[in-house]
Motif scaffolding. Structure first.
Motif, PDB file in Angstrom:
ATOM      1  N   GLN A 158       1.427   7.522   1.023  1.00 38.04           N
ATOM      2  CA  GLN A 158       1.289   7.832   2.225  1.00 38.04           C
ATOM      3  C   GLN A 158       0.816   6.697   3.267  1.00 38.04           C
ATOM      4  O   GLN A 158       1.056   6.815   4.371  1.00 38.04           O
ATOM      5  CB  GLN A 158       0.102   9.034   2.186  1.00 38.04           C
ATOM      6  CG  GLN A 158       0.169   9.905   3.433  1.00 38.04           C
ATOM      7  CD  GLN A 158      -0.492  11.068   3.311  1.00 38.04           C
ATOM      8  OE1 GLN A 158      -0.774  11.727   2.248  1.00 38.04           O
ATOM      9  NE2 GLN A 158      -1.175  11.554   4.415  1.00 38.04           N
ATOM     10  N   MET A 159      -0.245   5.948   2.877  1.00 41.08           N
ATOM     11  CA  MET A 159      -0.460   5.021   3.739  1.00 41.08           C
ATOM     12  C   MET A 159       0.459   3.663   3.959  1.00 41.08           C
ATOM     13  O   MET A 159       0.900   3.477   5.153  1.00 41.08           O
ATOM     14  CB  MET A 159      -1.576   4.013   3.034  1.00 41.08           C
ATOM     15  CG  MET A 159      -2.995   4.373   2.800  1.00 41.08           C
ATOM     16  SD  MET A 159      -4.306   3.307   2.245  1.00 41.08           S
ATOM     17  CE  MET A 159      -5.551   4.202   2.275  1.00 41.08           C
ATOM     18  N   ARG A 160       1.488   3.452   2.968  1.00 40.55           N
ATOM     19  CA  ARG A 160       2.783   2.875   3.369  1.00 40.55           C
ATOM     20  C   ARG A 160       3.909   3.665   4.136  1.00 40.55           C
ATOM     21  O   ARG A 160       4.193   2.880   5.152  1.00 40.55           O
ATOM     22  CB  ARG A 160       3.462   2.385   1.768  1.00 40.55           C
ATOM     23  CG  ARG A 160       4.472   1.401   2.164  1.00 40.55           C
ATOM     24  CD  ARG A 160       5.305   0.922   0.962  1.00 40.55           C
ATOM     25  NE  ARG A 160       5.895   2.483   0.303  1.00 40.55           N
ATOM     26  CZ  ARG A 160       5.848   2.617  -0.944  1.00 40.55           C
ATOM     27  NH1 ARG A 160       5.391   1.795  -1.731  1.00 40.55           N
ATOM     28  NH2 ARG A 160       6.535   3.954  -1.357  1.00 40.55           N
ATOM     29  N   GLN A 161       3.813   4.954   3.903  1.00 35.79           N
ATOM     30  CA  GLN A 161       4.775   5.542   4.898  1.00 35.79           C
ATOM     31  C   GLN A 161       4.456   5.621   6.214  1.00 35.79           C
ATOM     32  O   GLN A 161       5.240   5.324   7.063  1.00 35.79           O
ATOM     33  CB  GLN A 161       5.034   6.849   4.364  1.00 35.79           C
ATOM     34  CG  GLN A 161       5.985   7.866   5.049  1.00 35.79           C
ATOM     35  CD  GLN A 161       5.787   9.223   4.515  1.00 35.79           C
ATOM     36  OE1 GLN A 161       5.645   9.491   3.250  1.00 35.79           O
ATOM     37  NE2 GLN A 161       6.373  10.123   5.052  1.00 35.79           N
ATOM     38  N   GLU A 162       3.034   5.928   6.431  1.00 34.60           N
ATOM     39  CA  GLU A 162       2.442   6.101   7.798  1.00 34.60           C
ATOM     40  C   GLU A 162       2.221   4.528   8.432  1.00 34.60           C
ATOM     41  O   GLU A 162       1.719   4.680   9.581  1.00 34.60           O
ATOM     42  CB  GLU A 162       1.246   6.802   7.797  1.00 34.60           C
ATOM     43  CG  GLU A 162       1.871   8.250   7.351  1.00 34.60           C
ATOM     44  CD  GLU A 162       0.546   9.480   7.296  1.00 34.60           C
ATOM     45  OE1 GLU A 162      -0.601   9.141   7.874  1.00 34.60           O
ATOM     46  OE2 GLU A 162       0.795  10.362   6.590  1.00 34.60           O
ATOM     47  N   ASP A 163       2.283   3.519   7.682  1.00 34.98           N
ATOM     48  CA  ASP A 163       1.781   2.046   7.995  1.00 34.98           C
ATOM     49  C   ASP A 163       0.322   2.155   8.513  1.00 34.98           C
ATOM     50  O   ASP A 163       0.096   1.737   9.748  1.00 34.98           O
ATOM     51  CB  ASP A 163       2.928   1.463   9.132  1.00 34.98           C
ATOM     52  CG  ASP A 163       2.585   0.260   9.345  1.00 34.98           C
ATOM     53  OD1 ASP A 163       2.309  -0.587   8.401  1.00 34.98           O
ATOM     54  OD2 ASP A 163       2.978  -0.309  10.399  1.00 34.98           O
ATOM     55  N   VAL A 164      -0.443   2.671   7.713  1.00 34.33           N
ATOM     56  CA  VAL A 164      -1.949   2.803   8.085  1.00 34.33           C
ATOM     57  C   VAL A 164      -2.681   2.110   7.016  1.00 34.33           C
ATOM     58  O   VAL A 164      -2.310   2.014   5.708  1.00 34.33           O
ATOM     59  CB  VAL A 164      -2.550   4.070   8.518  1.00 34.33           C
ATOM     60  CG1 VAL A 164      -1.770   4.710   9.544  1.00 34.33           C
ATOM     61  CG2 VAL A 164      -2.332   4.871   7.032  1.00 34.33           C
TER      62      VAL A 164
END
Length: 140
Positions: free
Chosen positions: A26-32
């Motif tokens: 999810q972090m990778r997908q949202e770039d956070v």
């Protein structure tokens, strides 16, 4: 300036039982680099950062954990009406780079040091906060 004017308004969270693999995806997908951990009423229980995933799980060979297992508990939160100056002081004083924004006990946004630094008016505040945040602390 108020936090509301700088914060990220579209912020997602994960539930405590979410696997750290899913959190990382999810972090990778949202770039956070951080995601709040919330209950079913979107109350913030903790925060998982990319550093938490590395230090508290992967480096120990424990990749089969949940967000609850590695999250930083009881995070410092701010309200949308708080000034960015106050938020920068909180970041510096608590050595954190990100703050969940909460209203009526519910997550409504996220404020990062980079949100503050992007505004030229607040470059000095962001620099001061980063200096205080970057002081050496034990890993745990």
């Amino acid at each position: 300036m108020k936090i509301y004017d700088l914060m990220s308004h579209s912020v997602s969270c994960v539930r405590p039982e979410t696997s750290i693999v899913q959190v990382a995806k999810q972090m990778r997908q949202e770039d956070v680099g951080a995601i709040p951990v919330c209950d079913d009423q979107d109350r913030v229980l903790g925060i998982v950062t990319d550093r938490d995933i590395v230090i508290r799980s992967v480096s120990n060979g424990s990749e089969n954990l949940s967000a609850m297992d590695i999250m930083s508990r009881n995070p410092i939160t701010v309200s949308p009406g708080m000034s960015t100056h106050e938020a920068a002081l909180l970041m510096a004083g608590n050595q954190v780079r990100r703050l969940p924004v909460v209203e009526n006990e519910r997550l409504v946004g996220f404020l990062s040091l980079s949100d503050i630094a992007r505004r030229n008016l607040y470059v000095d505040e962001a620099g001061d906060a980063l200096s205080a945040i970057s002081k050496a602390t034990p890993i745990g």
